[in-house]
Design an enzyme around this catalytic site. Structure first.
Site, short mmCIF file in Angstrom:
data_model
loop_
_atom_site.label_atom_id
_atom_site.label_comp_id
_atom_site.label_asym_id
_atom_site.label_seq_id
_atom_site.Cartn_x
_atom_site.Cartn_y
_atom_site.Cartn_z
N GLN A 197 85.14 59.93 114.49
CA GLN A 197 85.70 59.40 115.74
C GLN A 197 87.24 59.38 115.65
OE1 GLN A 197 82.79 57.32 114.36
NE2 GLN A 197 81.79 59.02 115.34
N ASP A 217 87.31 64.12 118.12
CA ASP A 217 87.29 65.57 118.33
C ASP A 217 88.67 66.22 118.19
OD1 ASP A 217 84.58 65.27 118.87
OD2 ASP A 217 84.93 65.01 121.01
N LYS A 261 89.04 67.23 112.99
CA LYS A 261 88.98 66.67 111.62
C LYS A 261 88.18 67.58 110.69
CE LYS A 261 87.17 62.94 113.46
NZ LYS A 261 87.42 63.18 114.90
N GLY A 273 80.54 64.89 115.48
CA GLY A 273 80.24 66.33 115.43
C GLY A 273 81.51 66.99 114.92
N HIS A 274 81.50 67.41 113.67
CA HIS A 274 82.70 68.00 113.07
C HIS A 274 82.49 69.49 112.90
CE1 HIS A 274 83.99 63.87 111.21
NE2 HIS A 274 83.88 63.85 112.52
P1 GDP Z 1 86.24 66.79 115.04
O1 GDP Z 1 85.13 65.95 115.58
O2 GDP Z 1 87.54 66.04 114.94
O3 GDP Z 1 85.91 67.48 113.75
O4 GDP Z 1 86.50 67.92 116.14
P2 GDP Z 1 85.36 68.77 116.91
O5 GDP Z 1 84.78 69.75 115.97
O6 GDP Z 1 84.43 67.88 117.63
O7 GDP Z 1 86.24 69.45 118.04
C1 GDP Z 1 87.30 70.28 117.74
C2 GDP Z 1 87.04 71.65 118.38
O8 GDP Z 1 88.23 72.40 118.41
C3 GDP Z 1 86.05 72.48 117.60
O9 GDP Z 1 85.34 73.30 118.48
C4 GDP Z 1 86.95 73.32 116.69
O10 GDP Z 1 86.35 74.54 116.29
C5 GDP Z 1 88.11 73.57 117.61
N1 GDP Z 1 89.43 73.70 116.96
C6 GDP Z 1 89.92 73.05 115.90
N2 GDP Z 1 91.21 73.38 115.70
C7 GDP Z 1 91.55 74.24 116.67
C8 GDP Z 1 92.76 74.92 117.03
O11 GDP Z 1 93.81 74.77 116.42
N3 GDP Z 1 92.71 75.74 118.13
C9 GDP Z 1 91.57 75.92 118.85
N4 GDP Z 1 91.63 76.72 119.90
N5 GDP Z 1 90.42 75.29 118.54
C10 GDP Z 1 90.41 74.46 117.49
P1 IMO Z 2 83.91 62.86 116.19
O1 IMO Z 2 83.79 62.33 114.76
C1 IMO Z 2 84.39 61.88 120.40
C2 IMO Z 2 82.50 58.20 121.81
C3 IMO Z 2 81.35 58.33 122.79
C4 IMO Z 2 81.50 57.02 123.56
C5 IMO Z 2 81.93 56.05 122.47
C6 IMO Z 2 80.79 55.26 121.86
O2 IMO Z 2 83.21 64.14 116.42
O3 IMO Z 2 85.34 62.84 116.60
P2 IMO Z 2 78.72 55.77 120.26
O4 IMO Z 2 77.78 56.94 120.19
O5 IMO Z 2 79.52 55.58 119.02
O6 IMO Z 2 78.03 54.54 120.73
O7 IMO Z 2 79.75 56.14 121.45
O8 IMO Z 2 82.55 56.83 121.47
N1 IMO Z 2 82.33 58.97 120.56
C7 IMO Z 2 83.00 60.08 120.26
N2 IMO Z 2 83.87 60.79 120.99
N3 IMO Z 2 84.12 62.25 119.14
C8 IMO Z 2 83.27 61.52 118.37
O9 IMO Z 2 83.09 61.77 117.05
C9 IMO Z 2 82.63 60.41 118.95
N4 IMO Z 2 81.73 59.50 118.50
C10 IMO Z 2 81.56 58.62 119.49
O10 IMO Z 2 81.49 59.45 123.61
O11 IMO Z 2 82.55 57.15 124.48
MG MG Z 3 83.71 65.97 117.13
#
Ligand code: GDP
Ligand code: IMO
Ligand code: MG
Length: 423
Positions: free
Chosen positions: A224, A13, A16, A40-41
């Site tokens: 991840q 998270d 990415k 979840g991207h």
């Molecule tokens: P990913 O899994 O690495 O793609 O990241 P996620 O989407 O799960 O979580 C990142 C969260 O931070 C999302 O809600 C994005 O919209 C938000 N986000 C990304 N970059 C920034 C930033 O620079 N500032 C803020 N405030 N939010 C951001």
């Molecule tokens: P993105 O790509 C954050 C964590 C879960 C748990 C562990 C194992 O959005 O960054 P799994 O479902 O793979 O058996 O879970 O890894 N986890 C993540 N945490 N971002 C993710 O993906 C994750 N995918 C799995 O919360 O701790």
């Molecule tokens: Mg994510």
């Protein structure tokens, strides 16, 4: 041409999806190489927020091809939901999205096994997203799995039945109650498989290597983060794939000497969702403020993310294992208004001060050693150039670059595509 990689350096998270979306205009092909719908991207542009699970984050840009590589595990049910989410945006995904025949399929019983395994662990549970990831990779390495290419065969349902029956026996073996109606789950699954089969299945390693020969550029999108890597993460509180750089070679079939830039991405602080050690975790108001201001709730499960200070011991380790060549710092805007900021530069570990990431980072073994910084007040979200940054933010960035011996070339100051500053 080379394959560039974009990898999360923490516990996932990091942002990415946003950065892949920003970088996509420079690449012909975006390719996911591991993980599945546990990811979840999030992408934000034109006032709309999109969350992608298995589909690469290049899907919204007109000119890029999107490849789901052999290292990915695909749940047809979630995948079809994702496609339906895209339907309202009139995307021609049938010509822009191709899937490796060697990617493995998540079955309904894999999800049930995930739930049974987690429940049986009680307090020691991983905190899995329960998407069936672990059991599917277990079947892959156990040489029992069903692959996307199998779905093209006439008798694939026989193979399915044998595996699902075996899984039912395994679910019964766990001494826990998992309620399910397999007939209903299967009806949904078989319908989703038919929808999935409308897409193009390819020999993606051949496609990608030919694309390189033809001078096309490829960005491999990690899911991840490095600390969730099956080998290098905080085992057993990890996911079941190699999230680090080498995973891109095995997950796409591209050789190591074709890897170019390695973009490492990290939040200006740290978050973790699910169980497992987290040395710089905060249990006070500061941590709560980070979670509130940063909207730190999981994009997949909605669970609250644990928050803490930036951990350079862990980050240095991730940069080393991945061979990172440049860094992106995300969510600096969330730290605006904090009076002081801390960065962990070393650990007290068994009576010694260490700078490397040890075998065991449980709280009883590790105490973080912090350097403190003065915070900044300015709102970063409207800034468009690094020259507008407050001095305190520049001090923070300079310190990180020095400690990590790498340049921070992108600073993200908000979730939107446009809130991205190059340095
Ligand atoms: P990913 O899994 O690495 O793609 O990241 P996620 O989407 O799960 O979580 C990142 C969260 O931070 C999302 O809600 C994005 O919209 C938000 N986000 C990304 N970059 C920034 C930033 O620079 N500032 C803020 N405030 N939010 C951001
Ligand atoms: P993105 O790509 C954050 C964590 C879960 C748990 C562990 C194992 O959005 O960054 P799994 O479902 O793979 O058996 O879970 O890894 N986890 C993540 N945490 N971002 C993710 O993906 C994750 N995918 C799995 O919360 O701790
Ligand atoms: Mg994510």
């Amino acid at each position: 041409m080379a394959v560039d990689l974009l990898l999360g350096l923490q516990w996932g998270d990091e942002g990415k999806g946003k950065i892949v979306d920003v970088l996509t205009t420079k690449y012909n092909i975006i390719a996911r190489f591991q993980g599945g719908p546990n990811a979840g991207h999030t992408l934000e542009f034109d006032g709309i927020k999109h969350v992608l699970r298995t589909i690469p984050s290049g899907i919204f840009r007109k000119d890029s091809m999107n490849v789901i590589g052999n290292g990915v595990v695909i749940d047809p049910v979630v995948f079809v939901q994702e496609l339906e989410g895209l339907d309202k945006f009139n995307l021609d995904y049938k010509s822009k999205l191709i899937i490796s025949r060697k990617a493995h399929v998540i079955l309904p019983t894999h999800r049930l096994l995930d739930a049974a395994s987690e429940t049986s662990k009680g307090k020691a549970k991983i905190g899995s997203t329960l998407k069936g990831i672990g059991p599917t990779y277990m079947d892959k390495t156990g040489r029992n799995g069903i692959r996307i290419g199998d779905l093209e065969l006439d008798n694939w349902k026989d193979k399915y039945r044998a595996l699902a029956n075996k899984h039912e026996g395994m679910i019964a073996f766990y001494d826990v109650k998992v309620q399910y109606n397999l007939a209903e789950m299967e009806a949904e699954f078989f319908a989703a498989v038919e929808r999935l089969k409308e897409l193009q299945f390819i020999d993606s390693e051949e496609y990608l290597n030919q694309a390189l020969k033809d001078g096309k550029s490829i960005l491999a999108e990690g899911a991840q983060g490095s600390l969730l890597d099956i080998d290098f993460g905080t085992y057993p509180f990890v996911t079941s794939s190699n999230t680090t750089a080498s995973g891109a070679c095995t997950g796409l079939g591209v050789p190591p000497n074709k890897i170019g830039e390695v973009f490492g991405i990290f939040k200006a602080y740290t978050t973790r969702v699910g169980s497992g050690p987290f040395p710089t975790e905060l249990f006070d108001q500061v941590g709560e403020d980070m979670a509130r201001i940063g909207h730190e709730f999981g994009a997949v499960t909605g669970r609250a993310r644990r928050c803490g200070w930036l951990d350079l011991v862990a980050l240095r380790y991730a940069c080393q294992v991945n061979g990172v060549t440049q860094l992106s710092m995300m969510k600096g805007d969330v730290l605006s208004g904090f009076t002081s900021l801390k960065v962990c530069t070393a650990y007290h570990y068994k009576g010694k001060e260490i700078k490397h990431f040890p075998f065991n980072i449980e709280a009883e073994n590790v105490t973080p050693i912090y350097t403190e910084f003065k915070g900044w007040k300015a709102d970063l979200t409207k800034m468009t150039e690094a020259s507008q940054f407050p001095k305190e933010l520049n001090d923070y960035i300079d310190f990180l670059e020095k400690e990590l011996e790498l340049p921070i070339t992108i600073v993200s100051v908000g979730p939107d595509r446009t809130q991205t500053i190059n340095r």
